[in-house]
Write a protein that holds these residues in place. Structure first.
Motif, short mmCIF file in Angstrom:
data_model
loop_
_atom_site.label_atom_id
_atom_site.label_comp_id
_atom_site.label_asym_id
_atom_site.label_seq_id
_atom_site.Cartn_x
_atom_site.Cartn_y
_atom_site.Cartn_z
N GLY A 179 35.68 35.25 43.82
CA GLY A 179 36.27 36.37 43.10
C GLY A 179 35.88 37.72 43.63
O GLY A 179 36.69 38.65 43.64
N SER A 180 34.64 37.87 44.10
CA SER A 180 34.19 39.16 44.60
C SER A 180 34.93 39.57 45.86
O SER A 180 35.08 40.77 46.14
N ILE A 181 35.39 38.59 46.65
CA ILE A 181 36.19 38.88 47.85
C ILE A 181 37.64 39.14 47.47
O ILE A 181 38.29 40.05 47.99
N SER A 182 38.15 38.33 46.54
CA SER A 182 39.56 38.43 46.16
C SER A 182 39.87 39.77 45.50
O SER A 182 40.92 40.38 45.77
N VAL A 183 38.99 40.25 44.64
CA VAL A 183 39.28 41.48 43.91
C VAL A 183 39.33 42.69 44.85
O VAL A 183 40.24 43.53 44.74
N VAL A 184 38.41 42.78 45.80
CA VAL A 184 38.47 43.92 46.73
C VAL A 184 39.62 43.76 47.71
O VAL A 184 40.19 44.75 48.18
N GLY A 185 40.01 42.51 48.00
CA GLY A 185 41.17 42.28 48.84
C GLY A 185 42.44 42.78 48.19
O GLY A 185 43.28 43.41 48.85
N ASP A 186 42.59 42.51 46.90
CA ASP A 186 43.77 43.00 46.17
C ASP A 186 43.77 44.51 46.05
O ASP A 186 44.81 45.17 46.19
N LYS A 285 44.15 41.64 36.32
CA LYS A 285 44.06 40.33 36.95
C LYS A 285 42.72 39.69 36.62
O LYS A 285 41.72 40.39 36.42
N ARG A 286 42.73 38.37 36.58
CA ARG A 286 41.52 37.57 36.30
C ARG A 286 41.25 36.69 37.51
O ARG A 286 42.14 36.02 38.02
N ASN A 300 31.56 33.03 35.15
CA ASN A 300 32.47 32.18 35.90
C ASN A 300 33.74 32.91 36.35
O ASN A 300 34.44 32.44 37.25
N HIS A 301 34.05 34.03 35.71
CA HIS A 301 35.26 34.76 36.06
C HIS A 301 35.00 36.26 36.15
O HIS A 301 34.10 36.79 35.49
N LEU A 302 35.82 36.92 36.97
CA LEU A 302 35.72 38.35 37.21
C LEU A 302 37.04 38.98 36.76
O LEU A 302 38.11 38.44 37.04
N LEU A 303 36.95 40.11 36.08
CA LEU A 303 38.14 40.75 35.54
C LEU A 303 38.36 42.11 36.20
O LEU A 303 37.41 42.83 36.49
N LEU A 304 39.64 42.44 36.39
CA LEU A 304 40.03 43.74 36.93
C LEU A 304 40.87 44.46 35.88
O LEU A 304 41.94 43.98 35.50
N PHE A 305 40.37 45.60 35.40
CA PHE A 305 41.09 46.40 34.41
C PHE A 305 41.71 47.64 35.06
O PHE A 305 41.12 48.23 35.98
N LYS A 306 42.89 48.01 34.58
CA LYS A 306 43.58 49.20 35.07
C LYS A 306 43.83 50.16 33.91
O LYS A 306 44.24 49.73 32.83
N ARG A 307 43.63 51.46 34.18
CA ARG A 307 43.89 52.44 33.13
C ARG A 307 45.32 52.97 33.26
O ARG A 307 45.77 53.28 34.36
#
Length: 307
Positions: A179-186, A285-286, A300-307
């Motif tokens: 998840g730590s790679i995927s979130v910065v990739g997105d 995204k989760r 177990n999961h990483l969350l990405l919040f947008k304002r």
């Protein structure tokens, strides 16, 4: 690596007395100019005389506990077994069944483990350079076995040994903490725009930073855990303050204003999630992070919040 080559160098001087003077002369001819140039460059850029390698050594010997302390036996009970993996079986065969293995390499390994065991903060990467020695001993152990079993048994053992390393490598390389790679990739792939900001409310260094997000005029921030504060003054650093009460930290944080994007772990942070939603953030995204957690600050999961 200083210990690695230092021990081998001393062994060479001991075992080859006729080469001591030429070897020492070469070391002085190369070492002194290199040391002088290093000190000169540091003086130019720091503006004062600074012996960087001495500062590095003294901090790691005395102050590295700020990044976490481990018991003295950690490398023996966890570090070396993890580095060796299934090769430990072949290494044991090498040591127990053969008498012709290079003993200077064993001395290197013992001195390395002894030295780093004296340092409070311990990591696998600090002894990763011992892996080539493990491969040498494994090869000698496998050679001893190959001369005493039939070819089908040998190939079956090699296949098992390969799968025992390939399967974990695939899992650890493509799934574990993905998840730590995927979130910065997105984020780098088009989500975050120039002029926007991203706050990583995770343990410091839990996600890649500028190594993945190469966008001009983007403000990136993660929780600070720099040496000082907590270790020297009894005051929690920023990461410690956040995890002691995430909601209170968020409400009191005035540094840089509210971010356009917030990255935070899921489990254990439900109150902060609710606070973010009340302030106009929505879940973008989760991401799956890991099945096995190595720290109580992770989930177990990483969350990405947008304002």
């Amino acid at each position: 690596m200083v210990i690695f080559w230092g021990v081998l160098g001393l062994h060479y001087l001991y075992s080859a007395p006729e080469q001591r003077l030429p070897a020492l002369a070469k070391g002085v001819l190369v070492g002194l100019p290199t040391l002088a140039l290093t000190l000169l460059l540091d003086y130019v850029f720091y503006g004062r005389l600074v012996v960087v390698f001495w500062n590095f050594l003294s901090f790691n010997m005395a102050g590295s506990a700020v990044y976490g302390a481990h018991p003295w036996h950690w490398y023996i009970t966890q570090g070396v077994p993890a580095i060796a993996g299934t090769h430990a079986i072949l290494v044991a065969v090498c040591f127990l069944a053969r008498r012709d293995y290079p003993r200077q390499f064993l001395l290197v390994a013992m001195v390395t483990v002894l030295f780093f065991s004296c340092v409070a903060h311990k990591e696998f990467r600090f002894i990763q350079h011992l892996l080539p020695l493990v491969m040498i001993w494994s090869g000698l152990g496998l050679h001893w076995i190959s001369r005493r079993v039939d070819s089908s048994t040998l190939y079956l053992g090699i296949m098992f040994h390969a799968l025992a390393n390939i399967i974990p490598a695939i899992y650890l390389g493509f799934l574990h903490q993905r998840g730590s790679i995927s979130v910065v990739g997105d984020l780098a792939g088009g989500m975050v725009l120039p002029g926007q900001s991203v706050h990583f409310l995770t343990p410091c260094h839990a996600t890649p930073f500028h190594s993945h997000i190469h966008i001009e005029d983007v403000d990136l921030r993660f929780l600070d855990c720099s040496p000082g504060g907590e270790a020297e003054e009894g005051v929690l650093h920023e990461e410690g303050q956040f995890y002691s009460d995430p909601v209170a930290w968020w409400e009191g944080d005035k540094k840089g204003g509210r971010a356009d994007w917030v990255v935070v772990f899921e489990e254990g942070m439900e109150r902060l999630h609710g606070k973010l939603k009340k302030e106009g953030y929505s879940l973008a995204k989760r991401y799956f992070y890991a099945h096995v957690l190595v720290d109580d600050k992770l989930s177990n999961h990483l969350l990405l919040f947008k304002r």
